[in-house]
Structure formats: C-alpha cells, structure tokens
Write a protein that holds these residues in place. Structure first.
Motif, PDB file in Angstrom:
ATOM      1  N   GLY A 516       0.824  -1.202   0.000  1.00  0.00           N
ATOM      2  CA  GLY A 516       0.000   0.000   0.000  1.00  0.00           C
ATOM      3  C   GLY A 516       0.853   1.245   0.000  1.00  0.00           C
ATOM      4  O   GLY A 516       1.989   1.249  -0.492  1.00  0.00           O
ATOM      5  N   SER A 517       0.319   2.305   0.602  1.00  0.00           N
ATOM      6  CA  SER A 517       0.971   3.610   0.599  1.00  0.00           C
ATOM      7  C   SER A 517       2.336   3.552   1.281  1.00  0.00           C
ATOM      8  O   SER A 517       2.535   2.834   2.255  1.00  0.00           O
ATOM      9  N   SER A 523      -1.125   2.471   6.925  1.00  0.00           N
ATOM     10  CA  SER A 523      -1.228   1.493   5.838  1.00  0.00           C
ATOM     11  C   SER A 523      -0.715   0.117   6.243  1.00  0.00           C
ATOM     12  O   SER A 523      -1.091  -0.886   5.648  1.00  0.00           O
ATOM     13  N   SER A 525       1.908  -1.181   5.510  1.00  0.00           N
ATOM     14  CA  SER A 525       2.409  -1.802   4.290  1.00  0.00           C
ATOM     15  C   SER A 525       3.921  -1.979   4.336  1.00  0.00           C
ATOM     16  O   SER A 525       4.644  -1.266   5.040  1.00  0.00           O
TER      17      SER A 525
END
Length: 598
Positions: A516-517, A523, A525
């Motif tokens: 993700g971001s 996020s 991520s």
C-alpha cells in the motif's frame, strides 16, 4: 585507586548487604559457571503437570506427594497423572491452546533415579524458570528463585536417596508490580521451565567459579581469579592454554580464591576472526575446560574501540522466541537460526533485548563473531522506589554477569531499557552501573534511553544517567510513533557528552505481503516500512557521534499488547522478517546499508 571505582565499591557493598538481608531464608545458591562442560544428566523431557489457575496448591503442596489416598476415608484433590504432561524445556503457554496467555501457577513433577557416589556432590541446576519457582524434593522444600532469565541451583547431596526421588516445582509467571520486569512489557510472558534442567555431579571440592579475560586497557595481560567450593580450599591450581604455551600456577587462599595475572601476546578475538583458545583450569581435586576468547573493548571520545581500532556496530535486536512456532526459543538450533538470520543481514552486533537470553545464544554468537549487548529486564514501569524491586534488579544483574563474564563476545552490559528520568530512578541505575564495574570492569556499560529534547530541527540528548555510562543507547521511533515533524535530512542530533551513541532501537510495523501507501502510517504496508528505513538511514548518517545502530526488530514477535485484528493479531510487526522468516522490503534496505560499512 580511581576515585570513581572507590565510590562504586562503597555503593556495591551497600547494595550487597541489602541484597543478602532481603534473601534471608531463600536457599537458591550461587550457581557454578560453565555448566555446559560439567558432568551432568539431563532432566529434560516429559514432566507431569497440574494447572493451578488460582494458586491454591501453594497452601497444600505436601499433598502433591500423595497421589494415592491413605484409606477409603481420604481423598486427594491434587494428583499428578502420567498422561498429563508438559515438555521441559518449553513454555506452557504454547503447549496447550487454553494456556495461550495464561499467567498463574503450573506444578511440575519428575521422578528421577539416583545412585549416590562416595566423594561426589549433586546439584539440581535450572538454566531458567519464568518467573517465580518453588522447588521441592521428596516432600522437602529446597528453596525459591525469582527471575525468569538467569540460572539457579540447589545442592541435594544429602537430600537425595538411592533409588527414586520426586522433584516437584511450582512455577508462577503472574506479572508483579514489584517484579523485574514489572507489569507492562511488550512480549508474551512465556511461563514454565523454559530452559534446560540438569542433575550436575561434582567432586567434593570443585572449581565453582572463575574469571579469565584481558585486563581493561591491555592487549596482552590476562587477569582474573579462580574460586573453589568445598572443604579443601587451600590448593595449588593451574591455568593452561596449550596453543599459547601458557601454564600458569597459583595457590588459593583460605577462602578458596586465587588471583591470576598472566602476560602473553595472544591472537585477539574479533568479528572477522572469532578466535577462541582451549583453556584448562585444574586444581588438586578438580579440572574443567572450555573455549575462551580474548579481546579489548574501550571508548575513545565518541568512538568504540575494539582491539585498538574503531568499529561501527552493525546490529539488530531479537527476542528469545521461536516465532515460526509461536513459542519460547530454547534449543541450540533455535539460537543458530536467529544468528544465521542476523549474519545474512550483515550484522556484527546483537542486542539481546530485553533480558539475558539462553546461553546457547551467547556461546554461539561468540563462535560466529558477533559482539553482544546483554541486558536485564529493568523495563518500563519498574518501581525504583521499592526495595524489593531494587534488590531483584541487582540480583538479576549479578546472575547475568556471573554466567557470561568469560564470554568475550559480550562487550556491553546494559542495566535497563526505556526508563523515565527522575532522581530515584537515576540513583538506582547508577548503583547498578557501579555493580557492573565492581564485578567486571573490562566491558562497557550502557542503557537504552528514549528521552531527548527537541527544538526546531535540533534533537538534543540529555539525561543525568549518561554521566555514569560508557556508551549512550537511544531508542527513537521518529516517523512511527512521533511522525516526521522535520525532514530526516534536516534533523540535527546533538549531545552534551563526549561519548559514543548507539541507536539501540528504531522501527515501524508492516505486515508481510501487505502492500500500500509508502507515506501513510496506517497502511501497515511493506512500502511504508521500506520508506521509513530509508529516511532513518538518511538521518542516522548525519549523526557525527554515532557508533552503532540496532533496528527493532529482526523478526516479528508475539505481543498481547498488539490488538489490531487484521494487521497485528497479537503480533508486533516491526520485524524485518515475518514470523515465518520471509524478508520484508525493509530488510533489503538495511542489508544494503550495512554492506556499505566495512
């Protein structure tokens, strides 16, 4: 004599008197060193168990030795059953689903067969039990021990009988406000007999303890001592290092102690050349040997000096957890796996946070060329104003140093992690630092701080405790908990102290395989964690007094404090590796950075 050392001795004596006053009535003894090379029988394996959630058995422990009713008018409510077992070593939390976050009492029982030998002594030795343990043998209480990460022993020479003997142990891992650690810590409180158990046999008078290391500031003088235990304390002793052609002799005093001092040019241990010598220690009544390395460690201004040369500590943190099976790590293979992971990352240094880890870790690290930071679990929330807590902290520090003082891989002793500055805290921690230097002045002393002053783009390290330390440890989570209020390349770190700095923790969470971001903290991520690491490295490269860095952490670990049902699910996801050992994007960033440092 150095005035700082004189003050340290006075403080240490005071602490020691308080310590022994506090443990009056407990019978856990100072343990013998170099346990792997002693004559022993492993007591590992299946132990019978009773789960005791409300700890009622402590009032009726004698009934635990009566599995069969005396007659038809009696009954036993607490019975060990051979089919109800737990593995030792091993935590009880991971062995049964219903005990996943259990914090209370479990009773263990094992029957051993003993054949006593004339002139021999027997000791029941525990590498570690978490957290409080009460040990019983044949309906007699041997004693207690508090602390989940250091060894203890009981002599049972005159308490065992030929034939069958029943060992029963009460283990309670309930968190305590006065404990060390206390109530709040960010790892699973694995309870049980978590490390090896041994029945150790010695001669009547044996070599109990010794210290064989290079003198502080010297590259060729070995200094230390040998301590005997038994009735024949006046003896001739020798230290032999065949490869170095050393055969040094001395005589013990009436207390069984002999000081040693040997001048010899040796091949020094280092990460690139982890040289270990075979060392044989002999007395008239005993002999023991092991492999010991020799190196010098010091500081020069803001540099850490190994064997006369500056060195940058390329480090990483990890817990004593076998993440792939969600349990306490306890085998030599577990230790090897963690160290191999650190080696693949390019590390030469490991912070074994936040407690003394298994002796397998320390000895293997030495063989593989890792420098170590060892720490006692004086963690957030410690009651520094409580005498019992201070006594426990000193005890755990003493036990850590006793076990590992001959391991040259250990270059830093740490007395705490993330404690909050105030007069009482600073006074206690300075006393612990003094204790370190009295017991072993050959290594550096540090602690992991987490407070600094921020003014604009300037971050200034300040803490009254730093005056007593050799090295500054700083945990900082800019970009994760605090956000980047200033661009990383514009941040200026300052220190009022002419001492080396280790960034002892930094990190951000990411779920392996989740993308993700790269600029949104929420996020979770891999891309966010990857970008976070790039920014941290950019900032750290601009710290002129930086001598080492330690990402938090090598591998994801379990934590009951991490509750996000999707991204955490009771796991702290700050690992560079997932719990199954898969590499996140940030791993490659850190690996590339370490590859640039020679």
């Amino acid at each position: 004599m150095d005035m700082r050392l004189v003050k340290a001795l006075k403080r240490f004596c005071l602490i020691t008197m308080c310590f022994f006053a506090a443990i009056t009535g407990l019978k856990a003894q100072d343990f013998m060193v170099n346990i792997p090379n002693r004559s022993q029988i492993s007591l590992n394996g299946k132990w019978e168990c009773i789960i005791d959630p409300v700890d009622v058995g402590i009032k009726k422990w004698k009934s635990l030795y009566k599995d069969v009713p005396n007659n038809k008018d009696h009954r036993t409510e607490y019975a060990f059953i051979s089919s109800n077992t737990l593995n030792v070593p091993g935590d009880f939390n991971s062995q049964r689903p219903e005990l996943k976050f259990y914090e209370s009492t479990v009773w263990y029982k094992k029957v051993i067969n003993v054949k006593k030998k004339k002139g021999k002594r027997l000791f029941l030795y525990f590498d570690a039990v978490n957290y409080v343990s009460d040990v019983f043998l044949n309906s007699e209480k041997l004693g207690s021990h508090e602390g989940g990460f250091t060894p203890f022993q009981f002599e049972i020479t005159n308490k065992v009988k030929d034939g069958e003997n029943a060992i029963i142990i009460r283990v309670n891992n309930r968190r305590q406000k006065e404990g060390v650690p206390a109530l709040g810590y960010d790892w699973v409180n694995y309870g049980g007999i978590t490390r090896d158990v041994r029945l150790v046999e010695t001669n009547e008078t044996f070599i109990e303890d010794y210290f064989v290391q290079l003198k502080k500031g010297s590259g060729k003088r070995i200094e230390g001592y040998i301590q005997l235990n038994g009735s024949k304390l006046l003896q001739k002793i020798s230290i032999k290092i065949p490869e170095a052609k050393i055969n040094h002799t001395a005589t013990t005093d009436h207390k069984g102690n002999a000081k040693i001092s040997i001048d010899k040019k040796l091949e020094l241990w280092s990460p690139s050349n982890p040289k270990l010598y075979r060392v044989i220690i002999q007395s008239e009544t005993d002999s023991i040997e092991e492999h010991i390395g020799f190196r010098s460690i010091s500081t020069n201004g803001t540099e850490i000096i190994l064997n006369g040369q500056p060195i940058f500590l390329k480090g990483v943190n990890f817990h004593e957890e076998a993440s792939e099976r969600a349990s306490r790590a306890y085998t030599k293979e577990d230790a090897k796996k963690h160290l191999n992971m650190a080696q693949e990352l390019g590390c030469n240094f490991i912070r074994t946070a936040h407690y003394p880890q298994n002796e397998y870790v320390v000895r293997l690290a030495e063989e593989m060329g890792f420098m170590l930071w060892e720490e006692i679990p004086v963690f957030q929330g410690i009651s520094f104003g409580n005498k019992k807590t201070v006594t426990l902290a000193n005890k755990q520090l003493t036990e850590m140093l006793r076990r590992d003082k001959n391991r040259c891989a250990v270059i830093i002793w740490s007395v705490s992690n993330e404690t909050y500055p105030n007069h009482t805290r600073t006074s206690v921690l300075k006393s612990l630092v003094d204790s370190c230097r009295v017991i072993d002045n050959t290594r550096l002393v540090s602690t992991a701080l987490n407070k600094y002053e921020k003014k604009g783009n300037v971050f200034t390290i300040k803490d009254d405790l730093i005056e007593a330390l050799d090295v500054i440890g700083m945990n900082q989570y800019l970009g994760w908990y605090n956000g980047w209020t200033v661009s990383p390349e514009d941040i200026v770190w300052k220190s009022e102290y002419n001492k080396p700095l280790i960034i002892s923790e930094f990190g951000a969470e990411a779920l392996y395989g989740h993308h993700g971001s790269n600029d949104d903290t929420s996020s979770w991520s891999e891309e966010f964690q990857e970008t976070f690491y790039r920014k941290q490295i950019t900032m750290q490269k601009n710290i002129p007094f930086l001598s080492g860095t330690c990402p938090w952490t090598l591998i994801d670990f379990r934590s009951p404090l991490r509750l996000h049902p999707i991204y955490q699910d009771y796991w702290n996801r700050k690992g560079l590796l997932s719990e199954q050992g898969y590499r996140k994007k940030a791993w490659y960033v850190m690996k590339a950075y370490y590859d640039t440092i020679k």
